[in-house]
Structure formats: structure tokens, C-alpha cells
Design a protein around this motif. Structure first.
Motif, PDB file in Angstrom:
ATOM      1  N   ASN A 258       8.666  -3.059   4.474  1.00 49.63           N
ATOM      2  CA  ASN A 258      10.031  -3.536   4.234  1.00 49.63           C
ATOM      3  C   ASN A 258      10.314  -4.704   5.177  1.00 49.63           C
ATOM      4  O   ASN A 258       9.960  -4.650   6.351  1.00 49.63           O
ATOM      5  CB  ASN A 258      11.062  -2.431   4.522  1.00 49.63           C
ATOM      6  CG  ASN A 258      10.983  -1.310   3.508  1.00 49.63           C
ATOM      7  OD1 ASN A 258      10.567  -1.520   2.382  1.00 49.63           O
ATOM      8  ND2 ASN A 258      11.375  -0.126   3.914  1.00 49.63           N
ATOM      9  N   GLY A 259      10.920  -5.731   4.648  1.00 47.63           N
ATOM     10  CA  GLY A 259      11.319  -6.866   5.478  1.00 47.63           C
ATOM     11  C   GLY A 259      10.202  -7.855   5.756  1.00 47.63           C
ATOM     12  O   GLY A 259      10.376  -8.797   6.540  1.00 47.63           O
ATOM     13  N   SER A 260       9.033  -7.689   5.120  1.00 47.73           N
ATOM     14  CA  SER A 260       7.917  -8.606   5.407  1.00 47.73           C
ATOM     15  C   SER A 260       8.072  -9.944   4.671  1.00 47.73           C
ATOM     16  O   SER A 260       7.304 -10.872   4.914  1.00 47.73           O
ATOM     17  CB  SER A 260       6.574  -7.942   5.068  1.00 47.73           C
ATOM     18  OG  SER A 260       6.552  -7.543   3.715  1.00 47.73           O
ATOM     19  N   GLY A 261       9.029 -10.038   3.746  1.00 48.47           N
ATOM     20  CA  GLY A 261       9.305 -11.331   3.104  1.00 48.47           C
ATOM     21  C   GLY A 261       8.909 -11.433   1.642  1.00 48.47           C
ATOM     22  O   GLY A 261       8.958 -12.513   1.053  1.00 48.47           O
ATOM     23  N   LYS A 262       8.586 -10.297   1.004  1.00 46.30           N
ATOM     24  CA  LYS A 262       8.090 -10.324  -0.387  1.00 46.30           C
ATOM     25  C   LYS A 262       9.154 -10.841  -1.358  1.00 46.30           C
ATOM     26  O   LYS A 262       8.896 -11.729  -2.166  1.00 46.30           O
ATOM     27  CB  LYS A 262       7.637  -8.908  -0.815  1.00 46.30           C
ATOM     28  CG  LYS A 262       6.634  -8.274   0.124  1.00 46.30           C
ATOM     29  CD  LYS A 262       6.257  -6.870  -0.288  1.00 46.30           C
ATOM     30  CE  LYS A 262       7.370  -5.850  -0.292  1.00 46.30           C
ATOM     31  NZ  LYS A 262       7.898  -5.492   1.054  1.00 46.30           N
ATOM     32  N   THR A 263      10.364 -10.238  -1.271  1.00 46.83           N
ATOM     33  CA  THR A 263      11.427 -10.653  -2.202  1.00 46.83           C
ATOM     34  C   THR A 263      11.830 -12.098  -1.941  1.00 46.83           C
ATOM     35  O   THR A 263      12.044 -12.877  -2.885  1.00 46.83           O
ATOM     36  CB  THR A 263      12.648  -9.713  -2.061  1.00 46.83           C
ATOM     37  OG1 THR A 263      12.217  -8.400  -2.404  1.00 46.83           O
ATOM     38  CG2 THR A 263      13.780 -10.116  -2.991  1.00 46.83           C
ATOM     39  N   THR A 264      11.904 -12.469  -0.682  1.00 46.98           N
ATOM     40  CA  THR A 264      12.258 -13.853  -0.341  1.00 46.98           C
ATOM     41  C   THR A 264      11.257 -14.826  -0.978  1.00 46.98           C
ATOM     42  O   THR A 264      11.646 -15.857  -1.535  1.00 46.98           O
ATOM     43  CB  THR A 264      12.280 -14.030   1.194  1.00 46.98           C
ATOM     44  OG1 THR A 264      13.199 -13.081   1.739  1.00 46.98           O
ATOM     45  CG2 THR A 264      12.674 -15.433   1.587  1.00 46.98           C
ATOM     46  N   LEU A 265       9.984 -14.457  -0.925  1.00 47.76           N
ATOM     47  CA  LEU A 265       8.944 -15.314  -1.509  1.00 47.76           C
ATOM     48  C   LEU A 265       9.215 -15.548  -3.000  1.00 47.76           C
ATOM     49  O   LEU A 265       9.135 -16.682  -3.495  1.00 47.76           O
ATOM     50  CB  LEU A 265       7.577 -14.641  -1.309  1.00 47.76           C
ATOM     51  CG  LEU A 265       6.362 -15.460  -1.697  1.00 47.76           C
ATOM     52  CD1 LEU A 265       6.176 -16.622  -0.722  1.00 47.76           C
ATOM     53  CD2 LEU A 265       5.104 -14.599  -1.692  1.00 47.76           C
TER      54      LEU A 265
HETATM   55  N1  LIG Z   1      20.324 -12.973   2.292  1.00 49.00           N
HETATM   56  C1  LIG Z   1      19.747 -12.780   3.471  1.00 49.00           C
HETATM   57  N2  LIG Z   1      20.304 -13.274   4.603  1.00 49.00           N
HETATM   58  C2  LIG Z   1      19.705 -13.087   5.801  1.00 49.00           C
HETATM   59  N3  LIG Z   1      18.556 -12.454   5.991  1.00 49.00           N
HETATM   60  C3  LIG Z   1      17.951 -11.945   4.897  1.00 49.00           C
HETATM   61  C4  LIG Z   1      18.510 -12.072   3.589  1.00 49.00           C
HETATM   62  N4  LIG Z   1      17.693 -11.468   2.708  1.00 49.00           N
HETATM   63  C5  LIG Z   1      16.658 -10.988   3.422  1.00 49.00           C
HETATM   64  N5  LIG Z   1      16.824 -11.255   4.745  1.00 49.00           N
HETATM   65  C6  LIG Z   1      15.877 -10.909   5.814  1.00 49.00           C
HETATM   66  O1  LIG Z   1      14.660 -11.567   5.532  1.00 49.00           O
HETATM   67  C7  LIG Z   1      13.548 -10.739   5.880  1.00 49.00           C
HETATM   68  C8  LIG Z   1      12.650 -10.565   4.661  1.00 49.00           C
HETATM   69  O2  LIG Z   1      13.387  -9.833   3.673  1.00 49.00           O
HETATM   70  P1  LIG Z   1      12.805  -9.567   2.217  1.00 49.00           P
HETATM   71  O3  LIG Z   1      13.871  -8.856   1.453  1.00 49.00           O
HETATM   72  O4  LIG Z   1      12.250 -10.803   1.677  1.00 49.00           O
HETATM   73  O5  LIG Z   1      11.626  -8.576   2.565  1.00 49.00           O
HETATM   74  P2  LIG Z   1      10.841  -7.571   1.608  1.00 49.00           P
HETATM   75  O6  LIG Z   1       9.424  -7.586   2.065  1.00 49.00           O
HETATM   76  O7  LIG Z   1      11.104  -7.912   0.192  1.00 49.00           O
HETATM   77  O8  LIG Z   1      11.519  -6.189   1.976  1.00 49.00           O
HETATM   78  P3  LIG Z   1      11.760  -4.882   1.042  1.00 49.00           P
HETATM   79  O9  LIG Z   1      10.404  -4.300   0.784  1.00 49.00           O
HETATM   80  O10 LIG Z   1      12.618  -4.004   1.900  1.00 49.00           O
HETATM   81  O11 LIG Z   1      12.458  -5.334  -0.216  1.00 49.00           O
HETATM   82  C9  LIG Z   1      14.136  -9.427   6.413  1.00 49.00           C
HETATM   83  O12 LIG Z   1      14.186  -9.502   7.820  1.00 49.00           O
HETATM   84  C10 LIG Z   1      15.537  -9.420   5.835  1.00 49.00           C
HETATM   85  O13 LIG Z   1      16.436  -8.722   6.684  1.00 49.00           O
END
Ligand SMILES: Nc1ncnc2c1ncn2[C@@H]1O[C@H](COP(=O)(O)OP(=O)(O)OP(=O)(O)O)[C@@H](O)[C@H]1O
Length: 280
Positions: free
Chosen positions: A37-44
Motif C-alpha cells: 500500500n502506498g508504493s505508487g501503483k494507483t498514482t502511476l
Molecule cells: N491525492 C493525493 N494527495 C496526496 N498524496 C497522495 C494522494 N494520493 C496518493 N497519495 C500518496 O501517494 C503515495 C502513493 O499512493 P498510491 O495510492 O499511488 O499508492 P498505491 O500503491 O496505489 O497504494 P494502495 O495499494 O493502497 O492503493 C502514498 O503515500 C499516498 O498517501
């Protein structure tokens, strides 16, 4: 079809979320992006869909820079299915919901109807065209969201945690659907924590850790180093765990349910043969 070159991103300037991500997705691939969780997958994937712009690096679509493309432009090439289907379902019937994309693109009612019918058939929802979407099960809503993406005839589909909140039967159904869509030529990128889904469907795995890409290779080779897997916060698929426990009984470790089943049937057959040889 898609290339990311040295992508950097931060929601807040002092906190980098993605660091130097480079990867190429080839037409017809089925890949899974995994990580804590939080590794950046969704952001990517938000960056890929142009919902956010990278703070550094470049994204190319079909070999051309995609920096100027809007989310609507990207949606014509890449279908995006959110983790929570309720976030993208807003119309009164299943058919109306699935027809939203072609309508927005200005297709004629006949074309829209044909695309909608085809997409709903592909996901197994033909019998529910008049149903009220909120009354559907979580798995049906997920398949409706996939159908809505398919009506746009995308070259690629990105699904964020598609099995979350679903029971075993719905997960199995989704795995079969994704495999079928892939075999029909669709490029698929899956974000998932579901290692069984990864093992069942994906050919290539990408591991994200603290905003960096730390593994990119065949899904099968991901499970060769259990220590490394644990460091990344990942577990092995259930089929692999079970087959490892059956090694003393002559089973070869595998994450393919089919291979495990065949191996067990073979063992059973050999045991029966040995028993009958002893009797006579
Ligand atoms: N809108 C936002 N504003 C600020 N920080 C954010 C935002 N969305 C995500 N983050 C932060 O960016 C980092 C990556 O989040 P992201 O959701 O991309 O991770 P993830 O790997 O998809 O996590 P998960 O498996 O929990 O969905 C995390 O530290 C999260 O707290």
C-alpha cells in the motif's frame, strides 16, 4: 504501445511519490503491477490516464509524446476501471450506463446500441440490460464498468484492484473474463494485491516499492526468491504454497492450478497402478 521514460511525480514538492519509472508496454501483453500500500501503483496509472501530469519524464503512446493529451483523449485508447465500480456508475440502467462512452464520442444510436450489446455480451451481462446498476452485485458492477470501457474499443485496459470486495466465485469469473479478453487481443494492465489473480492471468509482473520499480520480469520468476518477495511485502499465490507442501509427495512447485491438478492426477494414477500391481 505505451512507454514511460524516467517518470517522476509528487503530490507535494517535498514528497516524491514516483521516482524514475521507465517501462514499456507492448501490444498484447498482460501485466500486473504489485507492491505494498502506498508504493505508487494507483498514482502511476493516474499519470498514464492523464488524470495527473508527471513532474518529470515523458509518456509516449504508440511512439508519440502524450503530454498534451487530456483524460478524454487517453480514454479512447486506454479503458480505466476504478477499484470501486460505484465511483464510475451513474446511469439508471445497465444498457444506458454502458452506452455512455459511444454517446459522448458522437456515435449514431445504431452504432452505440451495437457497441453496447457487444460489450455487455463480452462480460456476461446481456440478460441484465434493463437492470438498475445499484442493485447489481459487486462483481456484476465491476463487469459493467469493464463493459463501459470496452464500448470505446480501447487497445488497452487498466484495472485497479478489480477483485477487491468480491467473493471467490466472482474472482474466478473475473479471471476467466480477463484471460478471454486478453486472448482476443486486448493489452491488460492490472493493479492488484491478489497474487492468485496475478498467477492465473499475468505474464509479466512489475513490483513497486517506495515509488520505485524494483522488479520487472516474467511473473514466474517473481516467485523464485521468497526472501525478496517478503521484503517487498508480497506473498506467494495459494497454488504455489500448496504445491510446495506437496513436494515430498512428488509434486513439482507451480503456480498454475492446471499444472498442479495434472500433477495430482498423475500421482493418483501412478499410486493406483502401483496398488493394482501389488495385488496381482
Ligand atoms: N491525492 C493525493 N494527495 C496526496 N498524496 C497522495 C494522494 N494520493 C496518493 N497519495 C500518496 O501517494 C503515495 C502513493 O499512493 P498510491 O495510492 O499511488 O499508492 P498505491 O500503491 O496505489 O497504494 P494502495 O495499494 O493502497 O492503493 C502514498 O503515500 C499516498 O498517501
Amino acid at each position: 504501445m505505451l512507454e514511460l521514460r524516467n517518470i517522476q511525480f509528487a503530490y507535494h514538492p517535498s514528497t516524491p511519490v514516483l521516482r524514475n519509472i521507465s517501462l514499456t508496454v507492448t501490444q498484447g501483453e498482460f501485466l500486473a503491477v504489485i507492491g505494498r500500500n502506498g508504493s505508487g501503483k494507483t498514482t502511476l496509472t493516474r499519470l498514464i490516464m492523464a488524470l495527473k501530469k508527471p513532474t518529470g519524464g515523458e509518456i509516449l503512446l504508440h511512439g508519440r509524446p502524450a503530454g498534451h493529451l487530456t483524460p478524454a483523449d487517453m480514454a479512447r485508447h486506454i479503458g480505466y476501471v476504478f477499484q470501486n465500480p460505484d465511483r464510475q456508475i451513474f446511469r439508471d440502467t445497465v444498457a444506458l450506463e454502458a452506452s455512455y462512452g459511444p454517446e459522448q464520442l458522437g456515435y449514431s444510436p445504431q452504432q452505440t446500441e451495437a457497441l453496447t450489446r457487444e460489450a455487455l455480451a463480452a462480460v456476461g451481462l446481456s440478460s441484465l440490460t434493463g437492470a438498475y446498476p445499484p442493485s447489481l452485485s459487486r462483481g456484476q458492477k465491476q463487469r459493467l464498468a469493464i463493459a463501459s470501457a470496452l464500448t470505446m474499443k480501447p487497445a488497452m485496459l487498466i484495472l485497479d484492484e478489480p477483485t477487491s470486495g468480491q467473493d471467490a466465485r466472482e474472482r474466478e469469473r473475473l479471471a476467466v473474463l480477463l484471460t478471454t479478453l486478453h486472448q482476443a487481443g486486448l493489452t491488460i494492465l492490472l493493479i492488484t494485491h491478489d497474487m492468485d489473480l496475478l498467477a492465473a492471468c499475468a505474464q509479466r509482473a512489475i513490483v513497486m516499492s517506495q515509488g520505485e520499480k524494483v522488479f520487472d520480469g516474467p511473473a514466474a520468476s517473481l516467485f523464485q526468491d521468497m526472501d525478496q518477495l517478503k521484503k517487498w511485502g508480497l506473498t506467494e499465490p495459494a497454488v504455489l504454497s500448496i504445491s510446495r507442501q506437496l513436494v515430498p509427495r512428488g509434486v513439482t512447485p507451480t503456480f498454475s492450478l492446471e499444472e498442479l491438478t495434472n500433477s495430482l492426477i498423475n500421482r493418483l494414477g501412478r499410486n493406483r497402478h502401483a496398488e493394482s500391481s501389488t495385488t496381482y
